[in-house]
Design an enzyme around this catalytic site. Structure first.
Site, PDB file in Angstrom:
ATOM      1  N   GLY A 148       0.813  -1.221   0.000  1.00  0.00           N
ATOM      2  CA  GLY A 148       0.000   0.000   0.000  1.00  0.00           C
ATOM      3  C   GLY A 148       0.845   1.268   0.000  1.00  0.00           C
ATOM      4  CG  ASP A 196      -1.061   5.231  -5.918  1.00  0.00           C
ATOM      5  OD1 ASP A 196      -1.649   5.978  -5.117  1.00  0.00           O
ATOM      6  OD2 ASP A 196      -1.260   3.998  -5.975  1.00  0.00           O
TER       7      ASP A 196
HETATM    8  P1  ADP Z   1       1.693  -1.407  -4.112  1.00  0.00           P
HETATM    9  O1  ADP Z   1       1.711  -0.492  -5.283  1.00  0.00           O
HETATM   10  O2  ADP Z   1       0.886  -0.867  -2.995  1.00  0.00           O
HETATM   11  O3  ADP Z   1       3.052  -1.812  -3.651  1.00  0.00           O
HETATM   12  P2  ADP Z   1       0.480  -3.148  -6.040  1.00  0.00           P
HETATM   13  O4  ADP Z   1      -0.222  -4.446  -5.921  1.00  0.00           O
HETATM   14  O5  ADP Z   1      -0.219  -2.011  -6.687  1.00  0.00           O
HETATM   15  O6  ADP Z   1       0.949  -2.734  -4.563  1.00  0.00           O
HETATM   16  O7  ADP Z   1       1.836  -3.346  -6.829  1.00  0.00           O
HETATM   17  C1  ADP Z   1       2.726  -4.370  -6.470  1.00  0.00           C
HETATM   18  C2  ADP Z   1       3.207  -5.074  -7.714  1.00  0.00           C
HETATM   19  O8  ADP Z   1       3.994  -4.174  -8.510  1.00  0.00           O
HETATM   20  C3  ADP Z   1       4.139  -6.216  -7.427  1.00  0.00           C
HETATM   21  O9  ADP Z   1       3.434  -7.407  -7.153  1.00  0.00           O
HETATM   22  C4  ADP Z   1       4.936  -6.313  -8.714  1.00  0.00           C
HETATM   23  O10 ADP Z   1       4.219  -7.002  -9.722  1.00  0.00           O
HETATM   24  C5  ADP Z   1       5.044  -4.864  -9.148  1.00  0.00           C
HETATM   25  N1  ADP Z   1       6.310  -4.248  -8.722  1.00  0.00           N
HETATM   26  C6  ADP Z   1       6.459  -3.105  -8.038  1.00  0.00           C
HETATM   27  N2  ADP Z   1       7.754  -2.822  -7.830  1.00  0.00           N
HETATM   28  C7  ADP Z   1       8.466  -3.810  -8.403  1.00  0.00           C
HETATM   29  C8  ADP Z   1       9.859  -4.096  -8.543  1.00  0.00           C
HETATM   30  N3  ADP Z   1      10.792  -3.291  -8.037  1.00  0.00           N
HETATM   31  N4  ADP Z   1      10.207  -5.203  -9.207  1.00  0.00           N
HETATM   32  C9  ADP Z   1       9.279  -6.015  -9.735  1.00  0.00           C
HETATM   33  N5  ADP Z   1       7.964  -5.800  -9.644  1.00  0.00           N
HETATM   34  C10 ADP Z   1       7.551  -4.723  -8.993  1.00  0.00           C
HETATM   35 MG    MG Z   2       0.031   0.015  -6.483  1.00  0.00          MG
END
Ligand code: ADP
Ligand code: MG
Length: 403
Positions: A148, A196
């Site tokens: 989040g 965001d």
């Molecule tokens: P949040 O944005 O709150 O962290 P989300 O579910 O919107 O949660 O996004 C998380 C997803 O974004 C991860 O499961 C992955 O697929 C992707 N993600 C974000 N940052 C990375 C990263 N540094 N490397 C790989 N995937 C990433």
């Molecule tokens: Mg997200």
């Protein structure tokens, strides 16, 4: 704690080492970063075109890389809670890109597997200055994934900022945030609002941003009082309901706006809602009641912060949490427990869930002198293992000079 959060320099060094390891000793030539964010108040209001009050965090995603010959893009990612490097090879399309429609199956940038690479595919697809040269990139992040704190927007915006150095676009920041939001919609399949990406692009040190999600205008709200701290407590749980309920809530809000006869809930008042009460089922009524109340609360709360009325701001945080729990029904036991525990501490002014809900984090406004006590108390009271971050309002996306 904040002191344990890796600095941008540390992340750049880590990414640079990895890049050299993977690409036969070659040094990366360009670098960019973009932050995650925390929302202080205004939850589930962005896709209703209302107000939000987020700040950019010192947790960031860093991308380093260089131009490569040909039309191939190789992207490798590593993040704090997924330590194995993950690699994807993509073919960049040549002429006439981007197509007017979403890349179809068989097209190099169509959504597919691995899922995380869809964020990268989406950003390339919606990038506003094609054609791009071939490139190699390594992504490293200190934003916890799926907590989040918007690791997804920080990845999109950092990657877009990286691409801007391969081929500059017109530099319009709002269009950049919208392109990154589009990437998340069309490629990751997440119908997120604009908050965001916008705060990841526009964040300013020592400030929160009051964003009007209809006009996309933002007003700076200074957060410079050394006597106060915003503390993030990560519940370290994420319930599987999160994404399906998010889509459902969006649909419920659209239905409410339609019945009330307004383009969006941003345009509706409590009086409008009461006037339509007979035509709304109880659930839809409560969803709309949260959104309309939360939009008003956010504007007032931003005013309280500007005036330095922290007691009032803290009160609004608790009202926001209760509304998300009881009317919008997106909280969960872990978040409620974290908020209750925080509110028991002398020196805590307010606390609420932040982000989409069903797990993730809470945000707590606490007097600086009471921070250690607050952390200890929450640790004692919470049944799981929380992680804490001090939310220092930080700068938005930027290109970085490599040593
Ligand atoms: P949040 O944005 O709150 O962290 P989300 O579910 O919107 O949660 O996004 C998380 C997803 O974004 C991860 O499961 C992955 O697929 C992707 N993600 C974000 N940052 C990375 C990263 N540094 N490397 C790989 N995937 C990433
Ligand atoms: Mg997200």
């Amino acid at each position: 704690m904040a002191s344990l959060v890796k600095s941008v320099d540390q992340l750049v060094s880590k990414a640079t080492c990895l890049f050299k390891e993977i690409f036969d000793g070659e040094a990366p030539k360009i670098a960019a970063c973009a932050p995650g964010r925390v929302n202080l108040i205004g939850e589930h209001t962005d896709y209703n075109l209302g107000y939000v009050l987020p700040m950019a965090l010192p947790l960031v995603t860093v991308v380093v890389g260089s131009v490569a010959s040909g039309r191939e893009a190789t992207v490798v990612t590593v993040s704090e809670n997924a330590d194995e490097p993950r690699r994807v090879d993509l073919s960049l399309p040549k002429e006439g890109f981007p197509p007017s429609e979403l890349a179809s199956e068989g097209c190099p940038l169509a959504p597919g597997l691995p899922h995380w690479a869809n964020y990268v595919r989406g950003v390339i697809h919606h990038f506003r200055a094609h054609p791009l040269p071939g490139f190699r990139a390594v992504v490293v992040s200190s934003v916890p994934l799926g907590a989040g704190l918007s690791s997804s927007a920080s990845l999109e915006v950092a990657f877009y900022t990286f691409l801007q150095q391969l081929r500059p676009d017109d530099g319009n920041k709002i269009s950049k945030a919208i392109a990154c939001q589009q990437a998340e919609h069309t490629h990751a399949g997440v119908p997120c609002g604009i908050m965001d990406q916008l705060v990841s692009v526009l964040g300013i040190e020592s400030h929160a941003l009051l964003i009007d999600c209809r006009s996309l205008e933002s007003t700076l709200v200074p957060l410079t009082d050394p006597g106060l701290v915003f503390l993030i407590s990560n519940s370290n749980v994420k319930h599987s309901l999160a994404s399906s309920k998010y889509a459902l809530r969006r649909a419920e809000c659209e239905k409410a706006a339609m019945v009330i006869g307004k383009p969006s809930l941003r345009d509706a008042t409590m009086k409008d809602l009461e006037g339509s009460r007979d035509q709304l089922d109880d659930v839809t009524y409560r969803r709309a009641c949260h959104v309309i109340g939360e939009i008003q609360r956010t504007v007032k709360a931003a005013d309280s912060l500007k005036r330095g009325d922290y007691q009032q701001f803290g009160k609004a945080m608790v009202e926001s949490h209760n509304s998300l729990r009881d009317l919008y029904e997106v909280s969960c036991k872990e978040l409620d427990d974290l908020v209750s525990a925080a509110m028991e501490v002398e020196g805590v002014l307010g606390s609420r869930m932040t982000g989409g809900g069903f797990g993730g984090c809470t945000i707590t406004l606490v007097k600086a002198r009471a921070i250690e006590r607050t952390i200890e108390h929450i640790q004692r009271r919470y049944s799981g293992t929380p992680t804490f971050y001090v939310a220092t309002p930080s700068v938005g996306a930027q290109s970085l000079k490599l040593p």
